[in-house]
Structure formats: C-alpha cells, structure tokens
Design a protein around this motif. Structure first.
Motif, PDB file in Angstrom:
ATOM      1  N   VAL A  78       0.833  -1.203   0.000  1.00  0.00           N
ATOM      2  CA  VAL A  78       0.000   0.000   0.000  1.00  0.00           C
ATOM      3  C   VAL A  78       0.869   1.255   0.000  1.00  0.00           C
ATOM      4  O   VAL A  78       0.539   2.259  -0.645  1.00  0.00           O
ATOM      5  CB  VAL A  78      -0.988  -0.002   1.190  1.00  0.00           C
ATOM      6  N   LEU A  79       2.009   1.200   0.692  1.00  0.00           N
ATOM      7  CA  LEU A  79       2.922   2.344   0.678  1.00  0.00           C
ATOM      8  C   LEU A  79       3.558   2.530  -0.691  1.00  0.00           C
ATOM      9  O   LEU A  79       3.783   3.661  -1.142  1.00  0.00           O
ATOM     10  CB  LEU A  79       4.002   2.169   1.749  1.00  0.00           C
ATOM     11  N   VAL A  80       3.846   1.422  -1.380  1.00  0.00           N
ATOM     12  CA  VAL A  80       4.389   1.517  -2.735  1.00  0.00           C
ATOM     13  C   VAL A  80       3.397   2.220  -3.656  1.00  0.00           C
ATOM     14  O   VAL A  80       3.755   3.145  -4.398  1.00  0.00           O
ATOM     15  CB  VAL A  80       4.730   0.111  -3.281  1.00  0.00           C
ATOM     16  N   LEU A  81       2.142   1.760  -3.623  1.00  0.00           N
ATOM     17  CA  LEU A  81       1.130   2.374  -4.491  1.00  0.00           C
ATOM     18  C   LEU A  81       0.934   3.844  -4.149  1.00  0.00           C
ATOM     19  O   LEU A  81       0.835   4.695  -5.047  1.00  0.00           O
ATOM     20  CB  LEU A  81      -0.188   1.615  -4.361  1.00  0.00           C
ATOM     21  N   TRP A  82       0.858   4.127  -2.881  1.00  0.00           N
ATOM     22  CA  TRP A  82       0.670   5.520  -2.476  1.00  0.00           C
ATOM     23  C   TRP A  82       1.883   6.358  -2.866  1.00  0.00           C
ATOM     24  O   TRP A  82       1.754   7.484  -3.320  1.00  0.00           O
ATOM     25  CB  TRP A  82       0.439   5.607  -0.971  1.00  0.00           C
ATOM     26  N   TRP A  83       3.087   5.817  -2.741  1.00  0.00           N
ATOM     27  CA  TRP A  83       4.308   6.535  -3.087  1.00  0.00           C
ATOM     28  C   TRP A  83       4.339   6.855  -4.575  1.00  0.00           C
ATOM     29  O   TRP A  83       4.710   7.954  -4.976  1.00  0.00           O
ATOM     30  CB  TRP A  83       5.496   5.668  -2.695  1.00  0.00           C
ATOM     31  N   ILE A  84       3.963   5.873  -5.402  1.00  0.00           N
ATOM     32  CA  ILE A  84       3.908   6.106  -6.847  1.00  0.00           C
ATOM     33  C   ILE A  84       2.943   7.239  -7.164  1.00  0.00           C
ATOM     34  O   ILE A  84       3.255   8.163  -7.926  1.00  0.00           O
ATOM     35  CB  ILE A  84       3.480   4.829  -7.593  1.00  0.00           C
ATOM     36  N   TRP A  85       1.762   7.169  -6.580  1.00  0.00           N
ATOM     37  CA  TRP A  85       0.741   8.161  -6.887  1.00  0.00           C
ATOM     38  C   TRP A  85       1.142   9.552  -6.389  1.00  0.00           C
ATOM     39  O   TRP A  85       0.994  10.550  -7.110  1.00  0.00           O
ATOM     40  CB  TRP A  85      -0.596   7.746  -6.278  1.00  0.00           C
ATOM     41  N   VAL A  86       1.661   9.620  -5.165  1.00  0.00           N
ATOM     42  CA  VAL A  86       2.042  10.915  -4.602  1.00  0.00           C
ATOM     43  C   VAL A  86       3.171  11.551  -5.409  1.00  0.00           C
ATOM     44  O   VAL A  86       3.132  12.741  -5.733  1.00  0.00           O
ATOM     45  CB  VAL A  86       2.458  10.753  -3.122  1.00  0.00           C
ATOM     46  N   HIS A  87       4.187  10.761  -5.746  1.00  0.00           N
ATOM     47  CA  HIS A  87       5.299  11.304  -6.533  1.00  0.00           C
ATOM     48  C   HIS A  87       4.797  11.888  -7.851  1.00  0.00           C
ATOM     49  O   HIS A  87       5.191  12.979  -8.254  1.00  0.00           O
ATOM     50  CB  HIS A  87       6.314  10.197  -6.817  1.00  0.00           C
ATOM     51  N   THR A  88       3.936  11.160  -8.533  1.00  0.00           N
ATOM     52  CA  THR A  88       3.440  11.630  -9.831  1.00  0.00           C
ATOM     53  C   THR A  88       2.528  12.840  -9.666  1.00  0.00           C
ATOM     54  O   THR A  88       2.524  13.752 -10.508  1.00  0.00           O
ATOM     55  CB  THR A  88       2.694  10.490 -10.553  1.00  0.00           C
ATOM     56  N   THR A  89       1.767  12.881  -8.591  1.00  0.00           N
ATOM     57  CA  THR A  89       0.909  14.038  -8.331  1.00  0.00           C
ATOM     58  C   THR A  89       1.729  15.303  -8.114  1.00  0.00           C
ATOM     59  O   THR A  89       1.383  16.381  -8.616  1.00  0.00           O
ATOM     60  CB  THR A  89       0.015  13.763  -7.106  1.00  0.00           C
ATOM     61  N   TRP A  90       2.837  15.171  -7.392  1.00  0.00           N
ATOM     62  CA  TRP A  90       3.677  16.349  -7.198  1.00  0.00           C
ATOM     63  C   TRP A  90       4.335  16.774  -8.502  1.00  0.00           C
ATOM     64  O   TRP A  90       4.584  17.965  -8.733  1.00  0.00           O
ATOM     65  CB  TRP A  90       4.733  16.066  -6.130  1.00  0.00           C
ATOM     66  N   VAL A  91       4.634  15.808  -9.373  1.00  0.00           N
ATOM     67  CA  VAL A  91       5.206  16.156 -10.679  1.00  0.00           C
ATOM     68  C   VAL A  91       4.221  16.996 -11.479  1.00  0.00           C
ATOM     69  O   VAL A  91       4.578  18.036 -12.048  1.00  0.00           O
ATOM     70  CB  VAL A  91       5.591  14.878 -11.454  1.00  0.00           C
ATOM     71  N   THR A  92       2.966  16.561 -11.559  1.00  0.00           N
ATOM     72  CA  THR A  92       1.970  17.307 -12.326  1.00  0.00           C
ATOM     73  C   THR A  92       1.511  18.560 -11.596  1.00  0.00           C
ATOM     74  O   THR A  92       0.787  19.373 -12.170  1.00  0.00           O
ATOM     75  CB  THR A  92       0.753  16.417 -12.647  1.00  0.00           C
ATOM     76  N   ASN A  93       1.936  18.714 -10.341  1.00  0.00           N
ATOM     77  CA  ASN A  93       1.711  19.974  -9.649  1.00  0.00           C
ATOM     78  C   ASN A  93       2.723  21.018 -10.096  1.00  0.00           C
ATOM     79  O   ASN A  93       2.434  22.214 -10.116  1.00  0.00           O
ATOM     80  CB  ASN A  93       1.794  19.772  -8.132  1.00  0.00           C
ATOM     81  N   VAL A  94       3.909  20.563 -10.472  1.00  0.00           N
ATOM     82  CA  VAL A  94       4.971  21.470 -10.906  1.00  0.00           C
ATOM     83  C   VAL A  94       4.923  21.693 -12.418  1.00  0.00           C
ATOM     84  O   VAL A  94       5.023  22.823 -12.895  1.00  0.00           O
ATOM     85  CB  VAL A  94       6.349  20.916 -10.495  1.00  0.00           C
ATOM     86  N   LEU A  95       4.788  20.605 -13.186  1.00  0.00           N
ATOM     87  CA  LEU A  95       4.750  20.696 -14.642  1.00  0.00           C
ATOM     88  C   LEU A  95       3.315  20.795 -15.139  1.00  0.00           C
ATOM     89  O   LEU A  95       2.380  20.385 -14.459  1.00  0.00           O
ATOM     90  CB  LEU A  95       5.436  19.488 -15.275  1.00  0.00           C
ATOM     91  N   ASP A  96       3.155  21.314 -16.325  1.00  0.00           N
ATOM     92  CA  ASP A  96       1.833  21.510 -16.924  1.00  0.00           C
ATOM     93  C   ASP A  96       1.417  20.247 -17.688  1.00  0.00           C
ATOM     94  O   ASP A  96       1.977  19.946 -18.743  1.00  0.00           O
ATOM     95  CB  ASP A  96       1.878  22.706 -17.873  1.00  0.00           C
ATOM     96  N   PRO A  97       0.413  19.502 -17.184  1.00  0.00           N
ATOM     97  CA  PRO A  97       0.005  18.271 -17.857  1.00  0.00           C
ATOM     98  C   PRO A  97      -0.600  18.502 -19.234  1.00  0.00           C
ATOM     99  O   PRO A  97      -0.761  17.552 -20.003  1.00  0.00           O
ATOM    100  CB  PRO A  97      -1.049  17.675 -16.900  1.00  0.00           C
ATOM    101  N   ALA A  98      -0.954  19.750 -19.554  1.00  0.00           N
ATOM    102  CA  ALA A  98      -1.520  20.034 -20.872  1.00  0.00           C
ATOM    103  C   ALA A  98      -0.455  20.031 -21.969  1.00  0.00           C
ATOM    104  O   ALA A  98      -0.782  19.902 -23.151  1.00  0.00           O
ATOM    105  CB  ALA A  98      -2.247  21.376 -20.859  1.00  0.00           C
TER     106      ALA A  98
END
Length: 416
Positions: A78-98
C-alpha cells in the motif's frame, strides 16, 4: 512528489534562469496565475484509473494472506502504491500536464503502473522481480524526466531532483535485490528500500556537494494538491465497492449476503460523508491560507492520507470477509480486518483535521475508542454483527460531525 514541497524554492521564481545546455529547451512548468494553474487535468485522471485495478489487487492480496507476514507485506504494497501516486501528483503539480511532453510521460508512467498493478498479487511470489523492476523504472524514469524538464528553467528544483534521483537509485538496488532473492528475504529488503526512500525524503535528500532541501513554498498549488488527494479517496471508495460487488455476485443470493452488501454500502457512504462534508474543504482552505503550504501538504496529504487510503482498503477486505462467512467464527485476523479499516480511516481523518485546522474532534476520537474496545470483543460475535458495529460507528460519527457543523452555522459550501 512527497519531497517536492521540501525541495521547491522558498520564493516564487527562485532560480528561473538558464542552466546551461543540459535539459529541455521548452518550458513545461505550470502557468502562474491562470485558470490552468490549479485545475486537475484529464490526463491526471487517466493515470488514476490504473490505481482502481491496483487497489483491487492489493485487497485480494490482503484477503488471501491474513497473517502477520501477510499484513506486513500489504503495508509495503500500500505504501508503494501511495508513493507512486504521490510522486506523480507532485510532478503534475509542478509541470503543466496540458503540454504534450508531460502528457506523453504520464501515459508512459501509466503503462508501467499497469505492470506494477498486475504484479501486485504475486509480488511476494513468482512476480517479485517484475514488480521491483517496474517500480524502480517508474520512479527513476519520472525523476530523470523532471530533472531534464527543469534544468534550464529552475536550477534549484533541478538540483533537488538530482538529489532525489540519487537516493531512489540507492533504494532501487534493494528493490531489485529483493526481487531476485527468495521470498523469505524479500520483505526485509523491500521494507529497507521503502525506509531509505521515506527517511531520505524527511531529511531533504542530502547528497555531498549538492546539499539538502529546505522547506519552501515556491510553485506549490495548494488547491491542486487538495483536489487530487480528494479524487484519490473517491477512487479508493470505488475500489471498495468493486471488491464487495464482485464478492456478492459470485455467491447465491441470501439474506446474510444482502445484509452484508447493505453494510458495505453504509460504510462506504459514511466514509465519503466524513471526508467530503467537512474535511476536504478544510484541507483546501488550509493549504490556500497557510504561510508554509509545502510543509502542510507534505504532512497532511503525503503522509496522513496514506492512513486514510489504507483504512478504505482494509474496510473492503472486511466487507469481503463478511460476505464470504457472515455467520462463521471470528478469528483475530478477521476481527482486525472488519474493525481495523474503519479505525484506520477515523485515525487518519482525525490527524488530517488536526493538521489542517488545529482541531481535536471528539467525534473521531470517540469512534476510535469504541472500535478499539470492540476489537477484543469481536470474537464473541459473527462477522455480520461485527461489520454492523463498524458501519454503525462510521455512520454515527458522520452524523455527529454534520450536526456540529450545522449548529456552528457553517453552510454546505463552506463546510470545514
């Protein structure tokens, strides 16, 4: 990503100057002060779809491995899945997904995430190496892309992601080694790998010659982080209904089965109500108004939300157990599955509300206390009755919260 709030420059625009020839020429950062700055994009929702299947596989793993070792393995997963999701969420918080390059990378991460998902159930069996290689590839590949995207446009963040890459590479050795060795050694090595990732993040990813990160606010979009986290809670609740629904349709229709399905729905609806009637708006408002939103996002959304998601997943396991054996004996593992899910969920919400609003909610603490008292008494009751008690506690706390909110004069649109 978890550490991104710690690594964002403390002042907006810090380091926004060319950093040599390394990196992408095109500026992929989210635009400031525009409608696009905070909104959740459809490509992010596409990435989230992978986790619907991943969470069902996680629930199945925990259901089939109700032992201390199985519980420890599930904590790692569960920590692995959450870690993957959180890391990617912070990436799309910084970069423009459009932007097309970012969109393409997110789709690629989704494909690797799918490989992780299909390997979860046998991750401590025959698919350990596949699981480890996919996870390490996803973590390092995403971090390398972030470094390249930021090299010319934000040197401070670029150095931060270089530090992150170094630590993820060190942890990756433990992931791959664990996948290669027999399953008896895998849990220890993978837990060590997670420990390296979490501890290095909490210390700011220190690397000789590159220093360490210090908490800052920089480019953080609080509303985006809050909305993304809320959407993941919805995904987890949807997964719980999927697990329960499949368990129900696989058996003959019976009164205990119908009651078990009804209890699962009541628990899911109460969990939704507890988060979205009060807590979601409180978190979004707190991030918007916080003097240090980076630190708040790291604590309330990166760490504490892992408890909330774990509570939903464990609740789905308990619901499946109720449907499978509504009148059977209640073992300790069964009692933990049925009462532990609501308990973890309320604990996570209580910590979340304390962090974002400074509130100690008597309703949440009372629910946690009742569930703790019910745990040792559960062996004297059938699973259906234990499930009814858990659903009743969740529903009661949800009603209690709403009554308090209404009495305080807080309107629905300003809940929290």
């Amino acid at each position: 990503m978890n550490a991104t709030p710690s690594t964002v420059p403390s002042a907006p625009g810090t380091g926004r100057r060319p950093a040599g020839r390394l990196g992408l020429r095109r500026n992929l950062l989210r635009p400031d002060r525009s409608d696009q700055a905070d909104r959740v994009t459809f490509i992010e929702l596409f990435f989230d779809l992978i986790f619907v299947f991943a969470l069902t596989q996680l629930s199945n793993h925990l259901y089939e491995n109700q032992s201390w070792q199985g519980a420890a393995e599930s904590v790692v997963l569960v920590l692995v899945l959450w870690w993957i999701w959180v890391h990617t969420t912070w990436v799309t918080n910084v970069l423009d997904p459009a932007r097309l390059p970012v969109r393409g990378v997110v789709i690629g991460l989704s494909l690797i995430g799918l490989v992780v998902s299909v390997s979860i159930f046998e991750s401590f069996g025959d698919r350990g190496l596949i699981f480890a290689v996919a996870y390490v590839t996803l973590q390092l590949g995403r971090t390398a892309f972030m470094a390249l995207a930021l090299a010319r446009h934000d040197p401070a963040l670029f150095r931060a992601f270089v530090r992150i890459f170094v630590w993820l590479a060190v942890a990756g050795l433990f992931w791959i080694l664990g996948g290669l060795l027999p399953a008896d050694y895998r849990l220890l090595l993978w837990a060590s790998a997670l420990g390296i990732e979490f501890v290095s993040a909490s210390l700011g990813f220190p690397v000789p010659g590159l220093g360490r990160a210090t908490p800052g606010n920089g480019e953080l979009s609080g509303p985006h982080i809050a909305e993304r986290s809320a959407l993941f809670v919805i995904i987890a609740l949807g997964e719980s209904f999927l697990v329960t629904g499949f368990a129900f349709v696989d058996q003959d229709v019976s009164v205990p089965g119908v009651l078990g399905l009804l209890l699962a729905f009541v628990s899911g609806a109460a969990m939704w109500w507890l988060y979205f009637d009060h807590g979601e708006h409180a978190g979004s408002k707190a991030l918007t108004e916080a003097a240090n939103p980076g630190r708040l996002a790291r604590l309330a959304y990166t760490y504490v939300h892992a408890l909330i998601i774990a509570g939903v997943v464990l609740t789905s396991v308990g619901d499946k157990e109720i449907l499978a054996h509504p009148d059977g004996p209640v073992t300790f593992s069964t009692a933990v599955a049925i009462t532990g899910g609501p308990l973890l969920y309320l604990l996570g919400l209580a910590l979340f509300r304390f962090l974002v609003a400074g509130e100690v909610l008597v309703s949440h603490l009372s629910g946690i206390a009742v569930l703790l008292l019910a745990l040792p008494l559960a062996s004297a009751l059938p699973p259906l009755a234990v499930g009814a008690a858990g659903a009743f506690v969740l529903a009661t706390v949800a009603c209690w919260d709403t009554i308090v909110r209404v009495r305080n004069g807080t309107a629905e649109e300003k809940a929290g």
